[in-house]
Design a protein around this motif. Structure first.
Motif, PDB file in Angstrom:
ATOM      1  N   GLN A 208      43.204  49.904  22.973  1.00  0.00           N
ATOM      2  CA  GLN A 208      41.825  49.454  22.807  1.00  0.00           C
ATOM      3  C   GLN A 208      40.983  50.634  22.347  1.00  0.00           C
ATOM      4  OE1 GLN A 208      40.335  46.239  25.175  1.00  0.00           O
ATOM      5  NE2 GLN A 208      41.923  46.584  26.713  1.00  0.00           N
ATOM      6  N   VAL A 210      37.170  52.165  20.298  1.00  0.00           N
ATOM      7  CA  VAL A 210      35.770  52.047  19.887  1.00  0.00           C
ATOM      8  C   VAL A 210      35.541  53.058  18.778  1.00  0.00           C
ATOM      9  CG1 VAL A 210      33.378  52.475  20.588  1.00  0.00           C
ATOM     10  CG2 VAL A 210      34.909  51.195  22.097  1.00  0.00           C
ATOM     11  N   ARG A 227      23.301  46.279  20.665  1.00  0.00           N
ATOM     12  CA  ARG A 227      24.593  46.386  19.987  1.00  0.00           C
ATOM     13  C   ARG A 227      24.569  45.714  18.614  1.00  0.00           C
ATOM     14  NH1 ARG A 227      30.353  43.839  22.188  1.00  0.00           N
ATOM     15  NH2 ARG A 227      31.576  44.379  20.320  1.00  0.00           N
ATOM     16  N   HIS A 233      31.979  49.535  16.753  1.00  0.00           N
ATOM     17  CA  HIS A 233      32.937  48.441  16.730  1.00  0.00           C
ATOM     18  C   HIS A 233      34.021  48.643  17.790  1.00  0.00           C
ATOM     19  CE1 HIS A 233      31.053  47.180  13.002  1.00  0.00           C
ATOM     20  NE2 HIS A 233      31.194  48.418  12.543  1.00  0.00           N
ATOM     21  N   ALA A 234      34.539  47.545  18.300  1.00  0.00           N
ATOM     22  CA  ALA A 234      35.565  47.586  19.332  1.00  0.00           C
ATOM     23  C   ALA A 234      36.814  46.850  18.877  1.00  0.00           C
ATOM     24  CB  ALA A 234      35.041  46.964  20.628  1.00  0.00           C
ATOM     25  N   GLU A 235      37.963  47.352  19.325  1.00  0.00           N
ATOM     26  CA  GLU A 235      39.235  46.663  19.163  1.00  0.00           C
ATOM     27  C   GLU A 235      39.788  46.430  20.562  1.00  0.00           C
ATOM     28  OE1 GLU A 235      41.950  48.715  16.607  1.00  0.00           O
ATOM     29  OE2 GLU A 235      40.350  49.366  15.257  1.00  0.00           O
ATOM     30  N   ASP A 240      35.586  45.574  23.884  1.00  0.00           N
ATOM     31  CA  ASP A 240      34.492  44.740  23.391  1.00  0.00           C
ATOM     32  C   ASP A 240      33.497  44.446  24.516  1.00  0.00           C
ATOM     33  OD1 ASP A 240      33.512  42.967  21.090  1.00  0.00           O
ATOM     34  OD2 ASP A 240      33.631  41.545  22.744  1.00  0.00           O
ATOM     35  N   ARG A 241      34.015  44.151  25.698  1.00  0.00           N
ATOM     36  CA  ARG A 241      33.134  43.899  26.842  1.00  0.00           C
ATOM     37  C   ARG A 241      32.336  45.140  27.193  1.00  0.00           C
ATOM     38  NH1 ARG A 241      29.448  41.418  29.454  1.00  0.00           N
ATOM     39  NH2 ARG A 241      29.709  41.160  31.688  1.00  0.00           N
ATOM     40  N   ASP A 244      29.091  45.741  25.442  1.00  0.00           N
ATOM     41  CA  ASP A 244      27.970  44.902  25.894  1.00  0.00           C
ATOM     42  C   ASP A 244      27.251  45.495  27.099  1.00  0.00           C
ATOM     43  OD1 ASP A 244      28.251  42.912  23.975  1.00  0.00           O
ATOM     44  OD2 ASP A 244      29.674  41.764  25.189  1.00  0.00           O
TER      45      ASP A 244
END
Length: 264
Positions: A208, A210, A227, A233-235, A240-241, A244
């Motif tokens: 994961q 960023v 955001r 960007h997140a993978e 991804d959480r 936020d």
């Protein structure tokens, strides 16, 4: 042990830059509302002055700081606002010198602190370098509130590496403060610094990730921009959480900034 002088120098430079931004404001401008609800430019500087004094107390008078911390624990939802409100009532001609004197005294205390010393804080004890890093992060973030209020675009500097590092290290805190279980695995965070240099954190093989500009990441983790308005960007679902909820500071996360399209 790494030499902490560079972070002390960067904190001084960040403070001086903000000082130049507010030094020539007229008294009416100090009363302008900033993006932080209920806070004017005077509140922003007053908060920095108050926190510098608290930091100085932690470094020079542990018993005095513990008494201050007990008051904070008794009013966790209001002590930050109360601290800012006290000095914000001062005329700018008094508030500005008070902030300057406080940060100068803290700079001297941090530079002369015994090597390896750790000082009490509202969370875990902090080294002199960690305290300076936290002060730099706050100075930059509250300076961003002031710059946004004045319509000033500040050129980003490589001092942001300190803000980015706190943001990365505070990942698990951001989950925990919201009652969420932090992810078990580390993330890889790859940022592009203002000078174009790559800044990388975490294992290179992490699943994961960023990525994005360091400035945008710092705006995100200090909750100075939404955001949706940033190129970060997140993978992976946990990464991804995190984007936020990320925050680089202790305490309640606050409402953050709305997307620019919703600001009006």
């Amino acid at each position: 042990m790494a030499d902490p002088t560079p972070v002390f120098d960067d904190l001084r430079a960040e403070s001086d830059e903000l000082d130049r931004l507010v030094a020539e404001l007229d008294p009416e401008q100090w009363t302008l509302p900033t993006p932080a609800p209920g806070w004017t430019i005077a509140h922003q500087i007053a908060h920095l002055a108050w926190t510098d004094r608290a930091s100085l107390l932690a470094v020079t008078d542990e018993d005095g700081f513990r008494a201050l911390a007990e008051k904070a624990l008794a009013a966790p939802d209001s002590f930050v606002d109360e601290g800012a409100e006290e000095d914000a009532r001062l005329p700018p001609a008094e508030l500005l010198p008070r902030w300057r004197e406080g940060r100068t005294a803290l700079d001297a205390a941090l530079r002369t602190a015994p090597p390896g010393a750790r000082f009490p804080w509202y969370g875990p004890p902090m080294s002199a370098a960690s305290m300076a890093t936290a002060r730099l992060m706050e100075t930059w973030a509250h300076g961003q509130d002031i710059a946004d209020t004045l319509g000033v675009v500040r050129p980003p500097t490589d001092r942001l590496r300190h803000v980015a590092r706190i943001g990365v290290r505070a990942r698990d805190y951001a989950f925990g403060v919201r009652g969420l279980t932090p992810p078990a695995d580390e993330f890889r965070v790859e940022l592009t610094g203002p000078s174009g240099d790559p800044w990388a954190y975490g294992p290179e093989a992490a699943r994961q990730r960023v990525t994005g500009p360091a400035l945008d990441f710092c705006l995100l983790v200090t909750r100075r921009a939404h955001r949706a308005d940033l190129a970060v960007h997140a993978e992976g679902p946990d990464a991804d959480r995190w984007l936020d909820i990320a925050q680089a500071f202790a305490g309640p996360p606050g409402a953050g900034r709305p997307p620019k399209g919703d600001a009006g």
